[in-house]
Design an enzyme around this catalytic site. Structure first.
Site, PDB file in Angstrom:
ATOM      1  N   SER A 186      -5.507  11.857  -2.639  1.00  0.00           N
ATOM      2  CA  SER A 186      -5.454  10.427  -2.882  1.00  0.00           C
ATOM      3  C   SER A 186      -5.246  10.169  -4.366  1.00  0.00           C
ATOM      4  O   SER A 186      -5.644  10.968  -5.217  1.00  0.00           O
ATOM      5  CB  SER A 186      -6.770   9.787  -2.426  1.00  0.00           C
ATOM      6  N   GLU A 213      -4.221  13.295   2.984  1.00  0.00           N
ATOM      7  CA  GLU A 213      -4.914  13.242   1.696  1.00  0.00           C
ATOM      8  C   GLU A 213      -6.314  13.816   1.827  1.00  0.00           C
ATOM      9  O   GLU A 213      -6.918  13.785   2.896  1.00  0.00           O
ATOM     10  CB  GLU A 213      -5.009  11.788   1.209  1.00  0.00           C
ATOM     11  N   CYS A 272       0.797  -1.225   0.000  1.00  0.00           N
ATOM     12  CA  CYS A 272       0.000   0.000   0.000  1.00  0.00           C
ATOM     13  C   CYS A 272       0.833   1.280   0.000  1.00  0.00           C
ATOM     14  O   CYS A 272       2.039   1.259  -0.063  1.00  0.00           O
ATOM     15  CB  CYS A 272      -1.017  -0.043   1.139  1.00  0.00           C
ATOM     16  N   ASP A 273       0.110   2.390   0.132  1.00  0.00           N
ATOM     17  CA  ASP A 273       0.573   3.699  -0.305  1.00  0.00           C
ATOM     18  C   ASP A 273       1.929   4.146   0.222  1.00  0.00           C
ATOM     19  O   ASP A 273       2.777   4.621  -0.529  1.00  0.00           O
ATOM     20  CB  ASP A 273      -0.463   4.754   0.084  1.00  0.00           C
TER      21      ASP A 273
END
Length: 555
Positions: free
Chosen positions: A466, A440, A119-120
């Site tokens: 995002s 975000e 993930c991010d």
């Protein structure tokens, strides 16, 4: 081998005894010790299956003659953290992940490492650690989830965020919202579109730090398990050949990643992450480099959220290796990769199976890539926008500012139907230092889209967006409000001019007026203090520099 420092010689008998306590045999003492850095957690959908991935990695390491040792890092799910105080901890987790890997690898003197991510912030944090430590490393990203289906169309996390705006507007009932909620995320894996997690997975493969096919193989696929096992085998080979991350992460490979990012219309967060990775590799990556490469790279993949294709479509079309092959006239093809081969050698057998997903350079979605860097009296150090997600109607926009000092205030006004067409929403004090943590803004941007305002209302912020954001949303405005950037001088009604084709972001105020207002303004400091987030706020740099942490004085 580095691991000889903990297992060779008479003076290391105590160390060997402790290793034997975890089951290591005398025979294994002569083999390379490989760290399997796993970011498994049961709360993050993108990481739920990483235990299984890590098991395959360990099998691969053992079959190739290495000894695997697994340890974990933290992982934040941006979607679950979105819209509340938790999002302030997401970007800061990137540096904590890099630091924790450094601690474990240096303390235990591993010979190589396999980084199991998805993930991010986890993937860039792991890549930062790989560059910093510079021991043989390979990344296995966990793969995207399947798209959901709702009323005959593909849906995902972006759909449900936008549905909140539709429900607030009365265009969707609570029962319909519930059915969509139950359908949007049908499996484990990173969210289905070209959001930050999948963009970073694609750029990791493009940069040469993961095996071909890794980025787009679905989380639930057997292909992902095979790639994980092969990655385990390959790390032992990288140790034998002494191929290290700084042999792979070079100015040329970073340019390749930016070009692929532009071609995919990827997340704006990659500007922060590639800059931070480059810094760890000792490479100065200027913000304008993103704009320079994007201007000469056609946007060839129309991916969710700006288009209709999901990660499964991209995988079936040939994946990142096929994208690299189409982009080959623009790339540095002699860049080395974790296969031990160059990009040129890797893409030789690549094929494009679906030209509607991977368009020809001669027939792109847009003539220029998906990322633009804007400058002007409102963003002297720069701001970032995903051009691939902006309607042609909003590429140039002028309107009065509606100024909010937090995301929550803006969200309340949006859902309260207080925003008029033509206005420019300004959300400030949400930068790296001011928030702190540069959260975000998917909730307000999705609400704007869901309420049908994405072709009439723009949004600018010193926070970030995002990868699921679409519309004229400009983030990373620097300097941020908390350090006295021009965005702190704005008032309701100020006329803001956005010109994406000409890369400008200005407010209709003289320099003298901006200076006067800033002098009189009560600049707000970090909204959270103490603990890790307080230390982060005291050390973090501008978004223009990747929002990395300054080295303490004297280091």
């Amino acid at each position: 081998m580095r691991s000889d420092e903990v297992k060779k010689g008479i003076e290391r008998a105590p160390n060997r005894s402790l290793l034997k306590a975890v089951g290591i045999t005398d025979e294994e003492m002569d083999k390379p010790f490989i760290a399997v850095v796993n970011s498994y957690t049961s709360i993050v959908p993108g990481h739920l299956h990483l235990r299984q991935i890590a098991e395959q990695v360990k099998l691969g390491i053992e079959s190739a003659g290495g000894v695997p040792f697994e340890f974990n890092t933290i992982a934040v799910c941006d979607g679950i953290a979105m819209g509340h105080i938790g999002m302030r901890f997401s970007l800061p987790s990137r540096d904590l992940i890099a630091d924790s890997i450094e601690v474990m690898v240096q303390a235990h003197r591993f010979d190589g490492m396999v980084l199991v991510s998805n993930c991010d912030k986890i993937t860039p944090g792991m890549l930062m650690a790989a560059a910093r430590l510079n021991i043989p490393s390979i990344v296995v990203t966990g793969g995207p989830m399947m798209s959901g289906r709702y009323e005959g169309r593909k849906v995902g996390v972006d759909t449900i965020f936008e549905a909140v705006g539709k429900a607030a507007k009365g265009e969707m009932s609570l029962e319909e919202l519930k059915r969509l909620e139950d359908s949007a995320c049908p499996s484990c894996g990173s969210c289905n579109g070209m959001f930050t997690a999948n963009t970073m997975a694609c750029l990791t493969e493009a940069m040469g730090m993961s095996l071909p096919g890794c980025a787009t193989a679905l989380a639930v696929s057997s292909a992902k398990l095979r790639i994980a096992k092969e990655s385990g085998r390959q790390i032992v080979e990288l140790v034998k050949q002494d191929i290290k991350p700084l042999d792979i992460i070079t100015p040329e490979s970073i340019d390749n990643a930016i070009i692929v990012d532009s071609a995919l219309g990827g997340s704006t967060n990659t500007v922060l992450h590639l800059t931070a990775i480059a810094r760890e590799a000792g490479i100065k990556l200027e913000l304008d480099r993103f704009d320079e490469l994007s201007r000469r790279t056609p946007h060839i993949c129309n991916m969710i959220p700006s288009g209709s294709y999901d990660m499964s479509d991209l995988n079936h079309a040939g994946g990142i290796q096929a994208v690299l092959k189409e982009l080959s006239p623009l790339l540095s093809l002699d860049a080395l990769t974790v296969t031990g081969k160059t990009v040129r050698e890797n893409i030789k057998a690549a094929e494009i199976h679906d030209r509607s997903v991977i368009r020809p350079l001669t027939d792109p979605v847009h003539k220029e890539g998906g990322i633009a860097i804007l400058r002007g009296n409102l963003a002297p150090e720069g701001a970032v926008v995903k051009t691939a997600a902006v309607s042609p109607k909003m590429l140039v926009h002028e309107g009065p500012a509606r100024v909010f000092d937090s995301e929550q205030e803006a969200m309340k006004a949006i859902l309260g139907k207080e925003i008029e067409e033509g206005e420019v929403i300004v959300i400030r004090y949400e930068g790296p230092k001011g928030a702190p943590g540069m959260p975000e803004m998917l909730s307000p941007t999705s609400a704007i889209a869901g309420m049908g305002l994405s072709e009439s209302v723009a949004l600018i912020t010193d926070g970030r967006f995002s990868g699921a954001t679409r519309g004229p949303c400009i983030g990373h405005v620097a300097p941020e409000a908390a350090v006295g950037g021009p965005i702190a001088a704005l008032k309701d009604g100020d006329i803001i001019k956005i010109d994406i084709p000409n890369r400008t972001l200005n407010v209709e105020l003289s320099e003298e007026e901006i200076k006067r207002r800033l002098k009189e303004a009560a600049i707000k400091g970090p909204k959270l203090k103490g603990g890790y987030i307080g230390r982060y706020a005291s050390l973090v740099t501008s978004a223009a520099d990747g929002a990395v942490l300054r080295e303490p004085a004297g280091v």
